[in-house]
Design an enzyme around this catalytic site. Structure first.
Site, PDB file in Angstrom:
ATOM      1  N   ARG A  17       6.772  -0.640  -2.630  1.00  0.00           N
ATOM      2  CA  ARG A  17       6.503   0.371  -3.654  1.00  0.00           C
ATOM      3  C   ARG A  17       7.091   1.676  -3.121  1.00  0.00           C
ATOM      4  NH1 ARG A  17       4.581  -3.396  -5.979  1.00  0.00           N
ATOM      5  NH2 ARG A  17       2.456  -3.743  -6.738  1.00  0.00           N
ATOM      6  N   LYS A  19       4.648   6.667   8.430  1.00  0.00           N
ATOM      7  CA  LYS A  19       3.947   7.620   9.308  1.00  0.00           C
ATOM      8  C   LYS A  19       4.992   8.356  10.122  1.00  0.00           C
ATOM      9  CE  LYS A  19      -0.369   8.593  10.366  1.00  0.00           C
ATOM     10  NZ  LYS A  19      -1.528   8.356   9.472  1.00  0.00           N
TER      11      LYS A  19
HETATM   12  N1  GLU Z   1      -3.344  11.004   7.507  1.00  0.00           N
HETATM   13  C1  GLU Z   1      -3.688  10.291   6.305  1.00  0.00           C
HETATM   14  C2  GLU Z   1      -4.029   8.861   6.683  1.00  0.00           C
HETATM   15  O1  GLU Z   1      -3.904   8.444   7.820  1.00  0.00           O
HETATM   16  C3  GLU Z   1      -2.556  10.479   5.371  1.00  0.00           C
HETATM   17  C4  GLU Z   1      -2.563   9.674   4.143  1.00  0.00           C
HETATM   18  C5  GLU Z   1      -1.737  10.282   3.016  1.00  0.00           C
HETATM   19  O2  GLU Z   1      -0.532  10.046   2.952  1.00  0.00           O
HETATM   20  O3  GLU Z   1      -2.348  10.984   2.265  1.00  0.00           O
HETATM   21  O4  GLU Z   1      -4.529   8.107   5.886  1.00  0.00           O
END
Ligand code: GLU
Length: 470
Positions: free
Chosen positions: A68, A108
């Site tokens: 996605r 990430k």
């Molecule tokens: N730091 C958040 C997590 O680990 C970010 C998630 C997002 O992209 O909003 O879930």
């Protein structure tokens, strides 16, 4: 003699959890290979000159899945950032989005820096340079990859990213959607800052609605009577504490990097938040005893333990000391695979990270929708709902001789605001997700909620990959 698991990396731990789900659910090994592979990792080394000295900054952005789009996940600033960690976290993001049913892939990123070492101007410079590097490589855009805050970053960094991206893509009308977790003035959404903590709270509330589950673990069914300990008082820990306190839950221990506060009678969380705001730390908070070792907060006797700091907090070497009846993972990856096995043996249930802290990405989805639709949630129907409520009150008053109390009038004559809609969406998301996890766990007699949560995510990915073709 217990085997030490300190050598297992975070990514290897995540892979072991994947294997366990694949094994218990009889999913094909091929899917395991696909799910483990992180699609791409960009490593960037860029020079900066700060206080007359040249430094090389190391950064990564891992895109775990693009089934996605955009891919979604936070940006971490910490001295401990490394590729293995970023890849593991990007995989968790894929699973989280599947579990709370938001149409994102997983990603990430991180910079290997100690943010406390730099001034605000220097951090802005570093963040904007990183943004340019990512944008130049085609990563980072509202339709391809959308970061959010994580450990060491906040709304401030997100605003800098929007600014840098916008200057490179002035033609992109959706530029604000390039990140979530922004300040409200720059396209953020009400409730995002608190969302992960509120989601953790909602996950707990939902768990306590299932008497059949509580019985399996001999947990007292009254949510309000629970005694909680929280490891970590950053954005997630703090907002989890705040939400629990609003429900009257007693929190006896809170820790952060410098140490922990313990108060058997319950910590006044609002005072602790104020103290931290005034002093920059919880050290020296007068209403409780202080222990310099924050890790001891993991071993306090309590009903519910909430690790809300970093990965690998509970490992095989210390798992025996855990003295709680239920664990909720507000942090990503706080329990190693082997420690998890020990906890299962002890019949201690765990609400796993990929479910419990997924409220953050769920509300990021709402923010992203707000940005690409260019309208505040509730703007079109708030007054309409309010007027409908007023009409109903008038009709009742006309046909009945009983008068509706002012309080009830106010409840009926109310149109939902943006924050109400966000919180309602978050609650619904967390409730449905737990029910799915519970159902899968019971249907296949799986070891724990984590295996079920991984199972849900992997099955969704399997379907998507098979339908799209490899
Ligand atoms: N730091 C958040 C997590 O680990 C970010 C998630 C997002 O992209 O909003 O879930």
């Amino acid at each position: 003699m217990v085997e030490s698991d300190s050598k297992k990396t975070f990514r290897e731990n995540v892979e072991s959890y994947i294997d366990q789900a694949i094994d218990e659910l009889n999913i094909s090994e091929d899917i395991s290979k696909i799910v483990k592979a992180c699609r791409s990792v960009i490593q960037i080394k860029f020079p900066i000159k700060i206080k007359g000295k040249t430094e090389i900054i190391y950064g990564w952005r891992a895109i775990h899945s693009t089934h996605r789009l955009p891919s979604k996940g936070g940006l971490r600033y910490s001295q401990n950032v490394n590729q293995d960690e970023i890849e593991a976290l990007s995989a968790l993001m894929t699973f989280k989005s599947c579990i709370v049913d938001v149409p994102f892939g997983g990603a990430k990123g991180g910079l290997k820096i100690d943010p406390n070492k730099y001034s605000e101007e220097e951090l802005e410079f570093i963040t904007k340079k990183f943004t340019r590097e990512l944008t130049r490589r085609g990563s980072l855009s509202p339709s391809r990859d959308v970061p959010a805050p994580d450990v060491g970053t906040s709304q401030r960094e997100m605003a800098w990213i929007v600014d840098a991206y916008k200057s490179l893509h002035p033609e992109d009308i959706n530029y604000a959607a390039v990140v979530t977790g922004k300040p409200l003035e720059h396209g953020g959404i009400r409730g995002r800052l608190q969302a992960t903590g509120r989601g953790v709270h909602q996950s707990l509330k939902e768990f306590f609605r299932h008497n059949d589950e509580l019985k399996k673990y001999n947990i007292n069914k009254n949510f309000e009577d629970q005694i909680v300990t929280v490891q970590g008082f950053g954005n997630v820990g703090l907002n989890t504490c705040r939400a629990l306190t609003e429900d009257g839950i007693k929190i006896v221990c809170v820790s952060e990097k410098e140490g922990m506060i313990f108060n058997e009678k319950g910590i006044n969380i609002n005072n602790l938040i104020q103290f931290k705001e005034d002093n920059g730390s919880i050290t020296g908070f007068p209403d409780g005893t202080f222990d310099k070792d924050p890790f001891n907060s993991l071993f306090i006797k309590s009903d519910i333990l909430i690790p809300a700091a970093l990965e690998n907090a509970i490992v095989l070497d210390n798992v025996k000391k855990v003295n709680s009846k239920l664990i909720v993972e507000a942090a990503n990856g706080p329990i190693s695979f082997r420690a998890n096995k020990e906890l299962i043996k002890r019949n201690i249930p765990i609400l796993p990270d990929i479910y419990a802290n997924a409220g953050g990405v769920a509300v990021s989805y709402f923010e992203w929708i707000r940005n690409i639709s260019h309208i505040r949630l509730g703007r079109m129907n708030r007054r309409y709902e309010e007027n409908r409520g007023r009409d109903i009150v008038n009709v009742i008053n006309q046909i009945s001789d009983k008068k509706i109390s002012q309080k009830n009038v106010e409840t009926i004559v109310y149109g939902a605001k943006e924050e109400d809609i966000v919180n309602s969406g978050l609650e619904d998301t967390m409730r449905i997700a737990f029910q799915e996890i519970k159902d899968l766990k019971n249907k296949h007699k799986l070891s724990d909620y984590r295996t079920a949560a991984y199972g849900i995510a992997i099955k969704k990915l399997e379907k998507s990959y098979l339908e799209l073709g490899l």
